[in-house]
Design a protein around this motif. Sequence first.
Motif, PDB file in Angstrom:
ATOM      1  N   TYR A  94       0.844  -1.200   0.000  1.00  0.00           N
ATOM      2  CA  TYR A  94       0.000   0.000   0.000  1.00  0.00           C
ATOM      3  C   TYR A  94       0.876   1.245   0.000  1.00  0.00           C
ATOM      4  O   TYR A  94       2.020   1.223   0.441  1.00  0.00           O
ATOM      5  N   TYR A  95       0.312   2.320  -0.516  1.00  0.00           N
ATOM      6  CA  TYR A  95       1.001   3.602  -0.550  1.00  0.00           C
ATOM      7  C   TYR A  95       0.387   4.503   0.523  1.00  0.00           C
ATOM      8  O   TYR A  95      -0.823   4.418   0.795  1.00  0.00           O
TER       9      TYR A  95
ATOM     10  N   LYS B  25      -3.301   7.371  -8.092  1.00  0.00           N
ATOM     11  CA  LYS B  25      -2.653   6.464  -9.049  1.00  0.00           C
ATOM     12  C   LYS B  25      -3.649   5.781  -9.987  1.00  0.00           C
ATOM     13  O   LYS B  25      -3.431   4.648 -10.411  1.00  0.00           O
ATOM     14  N   THR B  41      -3.317  -0.818  -8.100  1.00  0.00           N
ATOM     15  CA  THR B  41      -2.637  -1.119  -6.838  1.00  0.00           C
ATOM     16  C   THR B  41      -3.512  -2.079  -6.026  1.00  0.00           C
ATOM     17  O   THR B  41      -4.692  -2.287  -6.337  1.00  0.00           O
TER      18      THR B  41
END
Lengths: 257, 275
Positions: A94-95, B25, B41
């Motif tokens: 995860y970011y 993103k 993601t």
Amino acid sequence: MKGIIFAGCSFTWGQGLYFYSDLPNVIPQADNDFHPSKVTDAHVKYKNTLRYPRLVANHLDTFEVTRKPNGGNDKMSMDFVNNLFKGGSHEGKYYIEEIEYIIFQTSQIVRNGFEFVYNNTRYNITESHSNKPFSNWLIQENLTYDEWFLSFCQQVFDDIKNFFIFYEEKGIKTRILSWQNDLVPYILKDKFMNDRHIKLNYTSQEYNSIDDLVKDNNHMLISNDYLNFTNPNNDAHPSKLCHKVIANSIITNIKNN
Amino acid sequence: MKGLLFGGCSFTWGQGLYFYSDLPKQKYPLNEFTYRREELTDAHLRFKDTLRFPRLVANHFNTFELVKGQNGGGEDETFDFLRTVFKHKINERHDHYVSDNIEYGDIEYIIIQTSQIWRNKFYFTLNGKEDFAMISLNDNHHGYNWDNLYKWLIENNETIENVIKSHLKIQLDRFENEVKFYEDKGIKVRFLCWEPDFYYELDKYPYLRERFVPIFYNDVRYNTIRKMHDENPHLKIKGDVAFFGDNIPDDHHPSKECHKVIAESIIRRLESEIK
């Protein structure tokens, strides 16, 4: 809202919630004698639907990230979160900007382990503090057990606070939920942490910890949940209702902030 | 209620639902037929799980859902996925479908969303070797491996029209057999259709017809998602102007609202059976 990370021990994992299912092969097991092999993948999936992380995420129209294995301690919870952002976990990568909140449920403080050196030997004690080298080490250091325990609590509290500051500075909001009371006095007297402390609300009462909630309402444990079971399992984990109470309290806290 | 197992293509998987998130993103697809896993993601994937109809149905019935991990596919993949779910230990190579080990007794319902029939392989034997082709219903039927299929047609004095008829029958027969297999195991199977091919044949398959779930939107009954989309383009992501405004992803998959509509139709059916 972006995602929510829930870090904690078996209370966050949802141990025992499979006892509420209609699924086959549910094997009674006491909370202190947990065998993962006795829990099927279906049981795990089912308990995920009842635990407070899913309830909170559902309410806020987002997703939850939790630790896959059961159990753990505060240090493991911090490692779990850190690894999520490094891509080194089974739960994915995860970011920072994908996560809105970290909800941190404290576990039994003694599980965190304490390292000391006595007679040129390195020890790490967890859970039982009655072993001989540790007692000798206390004498060597001229410390009573209570003095040591207070400093140990302070150290764990500081670690969690620093962990919170680190992620708050990166833009992730942090909240702390207490199972036991050991860290509660430290939290209450620290404005930064107290502002992030989840108080549990049930029947117009406010509780500082899950332990306090259970003390006044023993049906909050599976082992005393006679509303759902004629003969409840010997499992002292949060009941289905307790997970709802925890979830509602987190939701209220998030909404008020 | 025990668990709910959902089989289907990208419609069930929830392709495009991540565009409804606040997550960064995000890359819009080049066109409505492109999908690139590497542009998503883990957060995007988790988010879309929360909006897709399998989760909405499972939440309603206070139970868990199981969906194929990999995006896309037709009935070939759907039935392969179902076999993998129940026989994981002897079928390790399908871990991209599912990694859980589930028993028949763990599942209350299987809900299948049928996809496009041409995605399923048509098998034939050419020069003594088994081969397969994908029979496109468009483009003059020039799907995957058309050249070999054409040779086979010539050698066997067959027409593509007969092959299409035969392919449809093979698919429906297989579908019925698979449904019966799981019903015999004590699992109730229900299905809904994206395209009309399966639906048009249901009069010949009363066993399947009983298990068909129509979709209701604004009190209108739709037998296929295709028909519902044709009459309500805002139920596709690319038509959801109300949410996306001028910045709409070119994505023909069901919108957030469409997933709700499908979920409500399934819930309505299951509730009527439970009562």
